[in-house]
Scaffold this active site. Structure first.
Site, PDB file in Angstrom:
ATOM      1  N   SER A  53       0.816  -1.216   0.000  1.00 56.04           N
ATOM      2  CA  SER A  53       0.000   0.000   0.000  1.00 56.04           C
ATOM      3  C   SER A  53       0.852   1.270   0.000  1.00 56.04           C
ATOM      4  O   SER A  53       0.443   2.291  -0.555  1.00 56.04           O
ATOM      5  CB  SER A  53      -0.946  -0.006   1.209  1.00 56.04           C
ATOM      6  OG  SER A  53      -0.225  -0.179   2.411  1.00 56.04           O
TER       7      SER A  53
ATOM      8  N   GLY B 205       8.406  -0.864   0.536  1.00 59.09           N
ATOM      9  CA  GLY B 205       7.970  -0.709   1.919  1.00 59.09           C
ATOM     10  C   GLY B 205       8.560  -1.789   2.809  1.00 59.09           C
ATOM     11  O   GLY B 205       9.451  -2.539   2.396  1.00 59.09           O
TER      12      GLY B 205
ATOM     13  N   GLY C  76       4.697  -9.226   3.971  1.00 59.22           N
ATOM     14  CA  GLY C  76       3.287  -9.204   4.370  1.00 59.22           C
ATOM     15  C   GLY C  76       2.372  -9.350   3.168  1.00 59.22           C
ATOM     16  O   GLY C  76       1.279  -9.894   3.267  1.00 59.22           O
TER      17      GLY C  76
ATOM     18  N   GLU D  40      10.919  -9.366  -4.433  1.00 61.34           N
ATOM     19  CA  GLU D  40      11.451  -8.151  -3.798  1.00 61.34           C
ATOM     20  C   GLU D  40      12.931  -8.331  -3.464  1.00 61.34           C
ATOM     21  O   GLU D  40      13.753  -7.439  -3.683  1.00 61.34           O
ATOM     22  CB  GLU D  40      10.656  -7.854  -2.514  1.00 61.34           C
ATOM     23  CG  GLU D  40       9.230  -7.414  -2.797  1.00 61.34           C
ATOM     24  CD  GLU D  40       8.366  -7.261  -1.549  1.00 61.34           C
ATOM     25  OE1 GLU D  40       7.301  -6.663  -1.663  1.00 61.34           O
ATOM     26  OE2 GLU D  40       8.744  -7.758  -0.478  1.00 61.34           O
TER      27      GLU D  40
END
Ligand code: 5RP
Length: 220
Positions: free
Chosen positions: A30, A82, A96, A103
């Site tokens: 997000s 993030g 998460g 990543e």
């Protein structure tokens, strides 16, 4: 400022690290979604992106930003992503959103890892957030037993298949004394694709959003 406004502030602040006419590494989540919105506003100034998930790829393409296969890219100046937790040493727990393997691969290629986060992600000790571990499906029970031997309590993330076709075990209650060592030990279990510690490859810079603004913290 609420949490999403802080995520947005961190995401837009990361534009500062984006160099003209380069390919940008883009994470997932997000907070990164705000960074993608920011990239959309300068899309004519960049060559494109490499993406860590199908979801980020979809959003980048919606903005008309070209998404490159990492295998065709030999240099990446910056990767922006993030974190679920980050400590003072810029070591993180990630995954998460179940995108940890891609990543980690992009983070390994990038010269600079810029972590974008709201202040709730900064912790003294890693490990309150359950550690995501990506596992080849047939190895699930074996890997779970090995994780218990290392002191964790693995929980199968029901209904989740990663972009790579694997499953996720979320490991609770690890006593994280040495994150680099635990990262290596878990990656040494046969059947583990990778785990969500980003300790060996920590962040180079953190853009930490607080109600007073975005703080820039560089790794020593
Ligand atoms: C996805 C990740 C994300 O970076 C992490 O979960 C943070 O997400 P958000 O920005 O939504 O809080 O590692 O695999």
């Amino acid at each position: 400022m609420n949490q999403d406004e802080m995520k947005k502030a961190a995401g837009w602040a990361a534009l500062e690290y984006v160099e003209r006419d380069t390919i940008v590494g883009v994470g997932t989540g997000s907070t990164v979604n705000h960074f993608i919105d920011a990239l959309g506003s300068i899309k004519g100034d960049i060559e494109g992106a490499v993406s860590s998930s199908e979801e980020s790829t979809r959003r980048l393409k919606e903005y008309g930003i070209p998404v490159f296969d990492l295998n065709t890219v030999d240099q990446l100046s910056v990767y922006v992503d993030g974190a679920d937790e980050i400590n003072d040493h810029m070591q993180m727990i990630k995954g998460g959103g179940a995108a940890l393997t891609r990543e980690k691969i992009i983070a390994a290629v990038a010269e600079k890892f810029v972590c974008i986060a709201d202040q709730s992600k900064l912790v003294k000790l890693l490990g309150e957030f359950p550690l995501p571990v990506e596992v080849v499906p047939m190895a699930r029970s074996y890997v779970a037993r090995q994780l218990v031997k290392l002191g964790g309590d693995p929980v199968y993330r029901e209904g989740v298949i990663t972009d790579n076709g694997n499953i996720i075990l979320d490991v609770h209650n690890f006593n994280v004394v040495n994150a680099c060592e635990l990262e290596r030990q878990i990656n040494g279990i046969v059947g583990v694709v990778t785990n969500g510690f980003f300790a060996e490859r920590s962040a180079d810079s953190l853009l930490l959003a607080t109600p007073d603004g975005v703080k820039k913290i560089n790794n020593k």
